[in-house]
Design a protein around this motif. Structure first.
Motif, PDB file in Angstrom:
ATOM      1  N   ARG A 128       0.832  -1.204   0.000  1.00 25.52           N
ATOM      2  CA  ARG A 128       0.000   0.000   0.000  1.00 25.52           C
ATOM      3  C   ARG A 128       0.867   1.255   0.000  1.00 25.52           C
ATOM      4  O   ARG A 128       1.756   1.409   0.849  1.00 25.52           O
ATOM      5  N   ALA A 129       0.608   2.131  -0.962  1.00 30.06           N
ATOM      6  CA  ALA A 129       1.343   3.403  -1.015  1.00 30.06           C
ATOM      7  C   ALA A 129       0.539   4.398  -1.848  1.00 30.06           C
ATOM      8  O   ALA A 129      -0.189   4.006  -2.761  1.00 30.06           O
ATOM      9  N   ASP A 130       0.696   5.666  -1.482  1.00 33.36           N
ATOM     10  CA  ASP A 130       0.075   6.741  -2.261  1.00 33.36           C
ATOM     11  C   ASP A 130       1.124   7.275  -3.243  1.00 33.36           C
ATOM     12  O   ASP A 130       2.105   7.894  -2.839  1.00 33.36           O
ATOM     13  N   LEU A 131       0.884   7.036  -4.512  1.00 38.83           N
ATOM     14  CA  LEU A 131       1.870   7.395  -5.538  1.00 38.83           C
ATOM     15  C   LEU A 131       1.831   8.885  -5.870  1.00 38.83           C
ATOM     16  O   LEU A 131       2.647   9.374  -6.653  1.00 38.83           O
ATOM     17  N   GLU A 132       0.886   9.598  -5.289  1.00 36.82           N
ATOM     18  CA  GLU A 132       0.788  11.043  -5.545  1.00 36.82           C
ATOM     19  C   GLU A 132       1.243  11.849  -4.331  1.00 36.82           C
ATOM     20  O   GLU A 132       0.992  13.050  -4.255  1.00 36.82           O
TER      21      GLU A 132
ATOM     22  N   PHE B 286      -1.032   0.735 -15.784  1.00 39.48           N
ATOM     23  CA  PHE B 286      -2.221   0.577 -16.626  1.00 39.48           C
ATOM     24  C   PHE B 286      -3.371   1.384 -16.034  1.00 39.48           C
ATOM     25  O   PHE B 286      -3.698   1.256 -14.859  1.00 39.48           O
ATOM     26  N   ARG B 287      -3.922   2.250 -16.857  1.00 42.70           N
ATOM     27  CA  ARG B 287      -5.107   3.039 -16.474  1.00 42.70           C
ATOM     28  C   ARG B 287      -4.840   3.913 -15.250  1.00 42.70           C
ATOM     29  O   ARG B 287      -5.659   3.978 -14.328  1.00 42.70           O
ATOM     30  N   PHE B 288      -3.708   4.558 -15.230  1.00 44.97           N
ATOM     31  CA  PHE B 288      -3.354   5.483 -14.153  1.00 44.97           C
ATOM     32  C   PHE B 288      -2.446   6.532 -14.753  1.00 44.97           C
ATOM     33  O   PHE B 288      -1.541   6.199 -15.521  1.00 44.97           O
TER      34      PHE B 288
HETATM   35  C1  LIG Z   1      -8.645   2.575 -13.161  1.00 38.51           C
HETATM   36  S1  LIG Z   1      -7.855   1.742 -11.825  1.00 38.51           S
HETATM   37  C2  LIG Z   1      -6.658   0.763 -12.731  1.00 38.51           C
HETATM   38  C3  LIG Z   1      -6.263  -0.469 -11.978  1.00 38.51           C
HETATM   39  C4  LIG Z   1      -5.302  -1.398 -12.731  1.00 38.51           C
HETATM   40  N1  LIG Z   1      -4.043  -0.751 -13.047  1.00 38.51           N
HETATM   41  C5  LIG Z   1      -5.951  -1.929 -13.977  1.00 38.51           C
HETATM   42  O1  LIG Z   1      -5.576  -1.538 -15.081  1.00 38.51           O
HETATM   43  O2  LIG Z   1      -6.863  -2.743 -13.829  1.00 38.51           O
HETATM   44  C6  LIG Z   1      -6.860   3.020 -11.116  1.00 38.51           C
HETATM   45  C7  LIG Z   1      -6.162   2.579  -9.831  1.00 38.51           C
HETATM   46  O3  LIG Z   1      -5.298   3.628  -9.422  1.00 38.51           O
HETATM   47  C8  LIG Z   1      -5.284   3.637  -8.018  1.00 38.51           C
HETATM   48  N2  LIG Z   1      -4.801   4.944  -7.580  1.00 38.51           N
HETATM   49  C9  LIG Z   1      -5.344   6.152  -7.850  1.00 38.51           C
HETATM   50  N3  LIG Z   1      -4.630   7.111  -7.284  1.00 38.51           N
HETATM   51  C10 LIG Z   1      -3.597   6.507  -6.645  1.00 38.51           C
HETATM   52  C11 LIG Z   1      -2.517   6.979  -5.860  1.00 38.51           C
HETATM   53  N4  LIG Z   1      -2.368   8.281  -5.615  1.00 38.51           N
HETATM   54  N5  LIG Z   1      -1.636   6.109  -5.351  1.00 38.51           N
HETATM   55  C12 LIG Z   1      -1.783   4.772  -5.577  1.00 38.51           C
HETATM   56  N6  LIG Z   1      -2.802   4.262  -6.301  1.00 38.51           N
HETATM   57  C13 LIG Z   1      -3.697   5.118  -6.830  1.00 38.51           C
HETATM   58  C14 LIG Z   1      -6.725   3.375  -7.638  1.00 38.51           C
HETATM   59  O4  LIG Z   1      -6.838   2.947  -6.307  1.00 38.51           O
HETATM   60  C15 LIG Z   1      -7.096   2.311  -8.658  1.00 38.51           C
HETATM   61  O5  LIG Z   1      -6.864   1.025  -8.155  1.00 38.51           O
END
Ligand SMILES: C[S@@+](CC[C@H](N)C(=O)[O-])C[C@H]1O[C@@H](n2cnc3c(N)ncnc32)[C@H](O)[C@@H]1O
Length: 185
Positions: free
Chosen positions: A79-83, A101-103
């Motif tokens: 668990r970590a906040d990437l922002e 993916f999707r981030f």
């Molecule tokens: C659209 S989902 C994509 C999940 C996965 N990568 C996929 O393609 O199925 C976006 C993910 O980014 C995570 N996320 C958003 N902001 C984040 C942050 N600041 N730090 C870590 N994770 C984050 C959300 O919790 C979510 O699980």
């Protein structure tokens, strides 16, 4: 394909790049940034590539942990906040592979580049601004790539594959896909 199965299916981009990712995994750990419930981490692990899945959502990580345990796969949720401004919780230059993916959090791009080991592989896929005209998915420009932007975010990497466009299917998606490698020297 039913909606839930579609959400749990690995990205075709990841699947296509598994052979390269397997080679890169020999250089160091593979991390899946913002992994969610880990559809891609699980697919990589199923192909024999251990993955550290990083996300800030405890529930998603618990689901990933349970799925990995049930399927006896080598996925480690973290668990970590990437922002948060602290970058990625890995040693600089240590990762054999990074999956995103999707981030999209643009300020993280230099840390992604720096986290790769020499020869390490980046697989990235996320939505482009054209997604807005498709009527669903993210609409906030902060989460949508401009044309050509994804490859430009990683100027220090060697591009092995780049594509942008609408991927047709039951739910069309406007996606950019990048495969890039950190040069060895
Ligand atoms: C659209 S989902 C994509 C999940 C996965 N990568 C996929 O393609 O199925 C976006 C993910 O980014 C995570 N996320 C958003 N902001 C984040 C942050 N600041 N730090 C870590 N994770 C984050 C959300 O919790 C979510 O699980």
């Amino acid at each position: 394909m039913p909606a839930l199965a579609r959400e749990l299916a690995a990205s075709p981009h990841l699947v296509a790049e598994l052979p390269r990712l397997r080679e890169a995994a020999a250089l160091g750990p593979v991390v899946d940034l913002a992994c969610g419930r880990g559809r891609n981490a699980l697919a990589a692990a199923e192909a024999g590539i251990p993955v550290v899945g990083i996300d800030r959502d405890a529930e998603a990580l618990a689901a990933l942990r349970a799925a990995a345990r049930e399927r006896r796969m080598r996925v480690s949720p973290l668990r970590a906040d990437l922002e948060s401004g602290h970058g990625i919780p890995v040693r600089s230059g240590s990762c054999g592979g990074i999956l995103v993916f999707r981030f999209l959090f643009r300020p993280l791009a230099p840390a992604i580049e720096a986290a790769l080991a020499p020869g390490g592989l980046l697989l990235y896929e996320t939505f482009t601004i054209d997604q807005r005209s498709l009527g669903e998915g993210p609409r906030n420009p902060a989460f949508l790539l401009e044309p050509g932007e994804l490859r430009a975010l990683f100027p220090g990497l060697q591009v092995l594959h780049y594509s942008e466009g609408v991927v047709r299917g039951p739910r069309p998606e406007a996606l950019a896909r990048l495969t890039a490698r950190r040069p060895r020297a």
